[in-house]
Design an enzyme around this catalytic site. Sequence first.
Site, PDB file in Angstrom:
ATOM      1  N   SER A  10      50.119  37.992  64.921  1.00 23.63           N
ATOM      2  CA  SER A  10      48.762  38.519  65.098  1.00 23.63           C
ATOM      3  C   SER A  10      47.773  37.479  65.606  1.00 23.63           C
ATOM      4  CB  SER A  10      48.265  39.164  63.804  1.00 23.63           C
ATOM      5  OG  SER A  10      47.982  38.167  62.863  1.00 23.63           O
ATOM      6  N   LYS A  62      41.408  41.751  56.841  1.00 20.98           N
ATOM      7  CA  LYS A  62      40.901  40.777  57.807  1.00 20.98           C
ATOM      8  C   LYS A  62      39.415  41.006  58.062  1.00 20.98           C
ATOM      9  CE  LYS A  62      45.306  40.076  60.170  1.00 20.98           C
ATOM     10  NZ  LYS A  62      46.128  40.506  61.304  1.00 20.98           N
ATOM     11  N   GLY A 117      42.731  44.502  40.350  1.00 22.68           N
ATOM     12  CA  GLY A 117      42.776  45.501  39.282  1.00 22.68           C
ATOM     13  C   GLY A 117      44.084  46.251  39.142  1.00 22.68           C
ATOM     14  N   LYS A 118      45.158  45.771  39.757  1.00 20.22           N
ATOM     15  CA  LYS A 118      46.425  46.503  39.690  1.00 20.22           C
ATOM     16  C   LYS A 118      46.954  46.562  38.263  1.00 20.22           C
ATOM     17  CE  LYS A 118      48.324  43.731  42.687  1.00 20.22           C
ATOM     18  NZ  LYS A 118      47.142  42.866  42.933  1.00 20.22           N
ATOM     19  N   THR A 119      47.021  45.370  37.654  1.00 18.25           N
ATOM     20  CA  THR A 119      47.542  45.337  36.290  1.00 18.25           C
ATOM     21  C   THR A 119      46.605  46.064  35.339  1.00 18.25           C
ATOM     22  OG1 THR A 119      48.543  43.227  36.776  1.00 18.25           O
ATOM     23  CG2 THR A 119      48.381  43.830  34.471  1.00 18.25           C
ATOM     24  N   GLY A 177      48.481  44.967  46.719  1.00 20.93           N
ATOM     25  CA  GLY A 177      47.167  44.495  47.105  1.00 20.93           C
ATOM     26  C   GLY A 177      46.952  43.052  46.704  1.00 20.93           C
ATOM     27  N   PRO A 178      45.847  42.458  47.170  1.00 18.38           N
ATOM     28  CA  PRO A 178      45.570  41.047  46.889  1.00 18.38           C
ATOM     29  C   PRO A 178      45.367  40.814  45.390  1.00 18.38           C
ATOM     30  CG  PRO A 178      44.062  41.923  48.548  1.00 18.38           C
ATOM     31  CD  PRO A 178      44.808  43.079  48.006  1.00 18.38           C
ATOM     32  N   PRO A 179      45.463  39.562  44.961  1.00 19.47           N
ATOM     33  CA  PRO A 179      45.306  39.240  43.544  1.00 19.47           C
ATOM     34  C   PRO A 179      43.926  39.626  43.029  1.00 19.47           C
ATOM     35  CG  PRO A 179      46.113  37.337  44.762  1.00 19.47           C
ATOM     36  CD  PRO A 179      45.755  38.356  45.766  1.00 19.47           C
ATOM     37  N   GLY A 180      43.886  40.007  41.782  1.00 19.33           N
ATOM     38  CA  GLY A 180      42.605  40.255  41.129  1.00 19.33           C
ATOM     39  C   GLY A 180      41.921  41.527  41.567  1.00 19.33           C
TER      40      GLY A 180
HETATM   41  N1  LIG Z   1      37.900  48.136  40.211  1.00 23.56           N
HETATM   42  C1  LIG Z   1      37.744  47.378  39.120  1.00 23.56           C
HETATM   43  N2  LIG Z   1      36.937  47.765  38.149  1.00 23.56           N
HETATM   44  C2  LIG Z   1      36.782  47.011  37.039  1.00 23.56           C
HETATM   45  N3  LIG Z   1      37.398  45.850  36.815  1.00 23.56           N
HETATM   46  C3  LIG Z   1      38.245  45.416  37.752  1.00 23.56           C
HETATM   47  C4  LIG Z   1      38.460  46.157  38.944  1.00 23.56           C
HETATM   48  N4  LIG Z   1      39.353  45.487  39.699  1.00 23.56           N
HETATM   49  C5  LIG Z   1      39.695  44.388  38.999  1.00 23.56           C
HETATM   50  N5  LIG Z   1      39.035  44.331  37.833  1.00 23.56           N
HETATM   51  C6  LIG Z   1      39.157  43.283  36.821  1.00 23.56           C
HETATM   52  O1  LIG Z   1      39.629  42.098  37.451  1.00 23.56           O
HETATM   53  C7  LIG Z   1      40.481  41.380  36.621  1.00 23.56           C
HETATM   54  C8  LIG Z   1      41.772  41.056  37.352  1.00 23.56           C
HETATM   55  O2  LIG Z   1      42.512  42.242  37.606  1.00 23.56           O
HETATM   56  P1  LIG Z   1      44.075  42.378  37.474  1.00 23.56           P
HETATM   57  O3  LIG Z   1      44.590  41.356  36.545  1.00 23.56           O
HETATM   58  O4  LIG Z   1      44.407  43.765  37.210  1.00 23.56           O
HETATM   59  O5  LIG Z   1      44.489  41.978  38.922  1.00 23.56           O
HETATM   60  P2  LIG Z   1      45.874  42.252  39.663  1.00 23.56           P
HETATM   61  O6  LIG Z   1      45.583  43.162  40.797  1.00 23.56           O
HETATM   62  O7  LIG Z   1      46.886  42.667  38.717  1.00 23.56           O
HETATM   63  O8  LIG Z   1      46.151  40.822  40.264  1.00 23.56           O
HETATM   64  P3  LIG Z   1      47.567  40.080  40.545  1.00 23.56           P
HETATM   65  O9  LIG Z   1      48.087  40.617  41.824  1.00 23.56           O
HETATM   66  O10 LIG Z   1      47.178  38.653  40.658  1.00 23.56           O
HETATM   67  O11 LIG Z   1      48.409  40.389  39.378  1.00 23.56           O
HETATM   68  C9  LIG Z   1      40.705  42.234  35.416  1.00 23.56           C
HETATM   69  O12 LIG Z   1      39.899  41.751  34.355  1.00 23.56           O
HETATM   70  C10 LIG Z   1      40.222  43.604  35.845  1.00 23.56           C
HETATM   71  O13 LIG Z   1      39.695  44.330  34.759  1.00 23.56           O
HETATM   72 MG   LIG Z   2      48.562  41.638  37.948  1.00 23.58          MG
END
Ligand SMILES: Nc1ncnc2c1ncn2[C@@H]1O[C@H](COP(=O)(O)OP(=O)(O)OP(=O)(O)O)[C@@H](O)[C@H]1O
Ligand SMILES: [Mg+2]
Length: 829
Positions: free
Chosen positions: A710, A753, A392-394, A387-390
């Site tokens: 696309s 999109k 919540g994956k990590t 999924g896109p950055p940020g």
């Molecule tokens: N659904 C959610 N609920 C609560 N906090 C969230 C949620 N999604 C993201 N966050 C918060 O957003 C911040 C960024 O998330 P995270 O670092 O996990 O992104 P990521 O998906 O791993 O991004 P990347 O692909 O850039 O590594 C974190 O502080 C995380 O706690």
């Molecule tokens: Mg990450």
Amino acid sequence: MNNKDEFQFAQYPDFLDAVPGLEDDLFELRAMPDEDGYIDCPFLPLRDIVLFPQMVMPLFVGRERSLAAIQAAIINNENLIVAAQKDSSILVPGVDDIYTVGTEITIGKALRMPDESNSVLGQGRHRVEIVEFIQWEPYIRVRARLIQEPLDWQRNTEALMRAVTTLFEKVVDLNRNMPEDAYTFAINIDEPGWLADFVASTLNISLEDRQNMLETIDPTIRLQKMSIALAKELDVLELEDQIHSQVQQEVEQAQREHFLREQMRVIQGELGEGDIFTRELHELREAIAKKSLPDAVRAKAEKEVARLGAMPPMSPEVGIIRTYLDWIVDLPWLDKSEDNLDVTHAASVLERDHFGLDKVKDRILEYIAVKKIAADKMRSPILCFVGPPGTGKTSIGRSIARSLGREFIRISLGGVRDEAEIRGHRRTYIGALPGRIIQAIRRAGTANPLFMLDEVDKLGQDFRGDPAAALLEVLDPEQNNAFADHYLDLDFDLSQVMFVTTANMLDTIPPALQDRMEVIEFSGYLEEEKLEIGRRFLIPKQLNQHGLADVGIHIETEALRTIINRYTYEAGVRNMEREIANVCRKVARSVAENKRFPKRITARHVDDLLGPPRFLQEMLQEKDEVGVATGAAWTMAGGAIMFVEVNLMPGKGSLTLTGQLGDVMQESAQAALSYIRSQSDSLKIKNELFEKLDIHIHVPEGAVPKDGPSAGVTMATALVSAFTNRPIRRDVSMTGEITLRGRVLPVGGIREKALAARRAGIKTFVLPKKNERDLRDIPKRLRQDITFVLVENSTQVLAAALLPLAPKKRKRSKAAPILAVPPPGAPPA
Ligand SMILES: Nc1ncnc2c1ncn2[C@@H]1O[C@H](COP(=O)(O)OP(=O)(O)OP(=O)(O)O)[C@@H](O)[C@H]1O
Ligand SMILES: [Mg+2]
């Protein structure tokens, strides 16, 4: 016939004791000289031997004539006369081959030696001078004159005797081949002549020199000569000794150190101290004994410790082996943490940390439930969060680990190009270490952590080997119970590890890797979801981190919305979190400086604190334009809207494409153009225009590389608009691949999109009919805001996007011909 060892051996009186039964009939005088002092005896030529008077020695007899001479002497009860041959190699010597000065000897019993040779013990009696050879056969007989030695002592005789014994003592001392009692024997001799003879017979001097001593009658002169010979010998011996001791010294230096160190070790051991090396060795042994290790690992560790113990502590290898053993001892080979398999507990942890993300949460809860029932039979799933950055994956990875009660470790694979980074270097490399997998496992301290491999989609590859191949082994449940790290050179069991990988897009993950993983998609958040995440998670978290939790700060929802819409433009929430942190920091500073600060932060405060907005909420064109179509792209950062511009100018019908377009995108531009040309009649475009005009297609934001099919419908729409001069509605966004026949094919990333389109303020989203099922993933709220138009062919796209012909005064491009064309197909929606 003889050698010097036996010769020297013979000089000792106790030789007689060693040959029992010989004493009685040995050495009695058997013949008396005549009046003139001559004797007439059988003769024995000696090879390499000079026999001095008084000396006892075995004579080895080999030659027939010699044997006959001895037999004759025994039978006739006669003495023998011996003299040395000048050249020992001559078998049958003549008169000239024999020295004239010899010795009269008496002989004892003939001895038969074990090797069948004969030997006879002889003792010298007198120096003699051979005057005549009387007979040659069957044995030699000679007539010889007894030589009388002067018996009177001269002034220096005594001094010479002392000098000789002193020198002799030193020689005996230095010459390792001489028994020490040779010296004792010498000091007991009180006859000067005999002393000189004895010393001469023991010294390592040539046959000529010995003969010369025999021929020297005067004992004093003999002693003189002897002292010179001894001095020479001493010189040589001293030099030899010096060389020898030098060599010895060098060898000993090393041994000495070793020896001293050993001694020190023993002493320290006695005192209960022990040196550092020994202590460390001991500690290592204990650590290995205490640690629970697989058999193969224990065997290897013990072998290495033994090697280490046998090494001198200064050896460069010591450090290498010790580091290796530290790794073995530190790694959690069999140490597992207990899983918490309480589903309700896990659910509450997951819910407490994250908003939404229901698919992931469900999957984890299912896993825990099954694990509870199936116990160890179940393999850990290998999940892949895409999924896109940020989004919540990590961070959800962390909270899964927490809910299960496992350790959490994370490595980033972005830019890893070298297989050795995953698998380590062999120990033969200088500074070798295990690969990142094993390093992370050591950090975890357990054999069953949750192991997150970030950015699998950004794995590199080059000449140093393919890290993906190594990763395949890590992620293959069939193989990863014996993961081979090059450095460890031992198999490590990774099968208890729960692997989670993350990626921003699936496309660049090698298919073999994708195959091993269970993909779970994370999508971008809607404004409402972001508001919720911000309100419930990020604001409390940031307030807390900035020490504002108890100050009573409240960030209003409108303030948050402002942050989302005007200060960030993203699919995830990372920048939003950053901006919230920014606000908190500014407030915290005011608090710290005792300045006034707002307790309720409103949208206006946000503007004040964060400065001018970075993004305008409306990302659209300012007005409906000819030749500018709005598409939607799927990027690593989620979705984005994208403009396609077309300009026509007088020319020869060439096509120019700019804006960093990839091959696929360029081809789809060609396809769009071909389709339009082939449909020029129904589109009401004059055919000759294609020859008279040059076409330029540009996709702005040129620094960003763009590719994929696309944008096909978007380019076709912009082209038709330019050729027909009909403006395109600015609030319509579209996506879809176009074929030469004008059919519209499905594409990926619809949800992202659509989210991007909504962020930008789009009202109508045109998408391929075949993508209809993707609409299910789109949140209801979004479907209320945007009209989705499903299309099967480009006519339908044009109908949705194009406005009727612009009034003539709206001149857009000088080159664009003004054509009176009625709108094709259905009127715009
Ligand atoms: N659904 C959610 N609920 C609560 N906090 C969230 C949620 N999604 C993201 N966050 C918060 O957003 C911040 C960024 O998330 P995270 O670092 O996990 O992104 P990521 O998906 O791993 O991004 P990347 O692909 O850039 O590594 C974190 O502080 C995380 O706690
Ligand atoms: Mg990450």
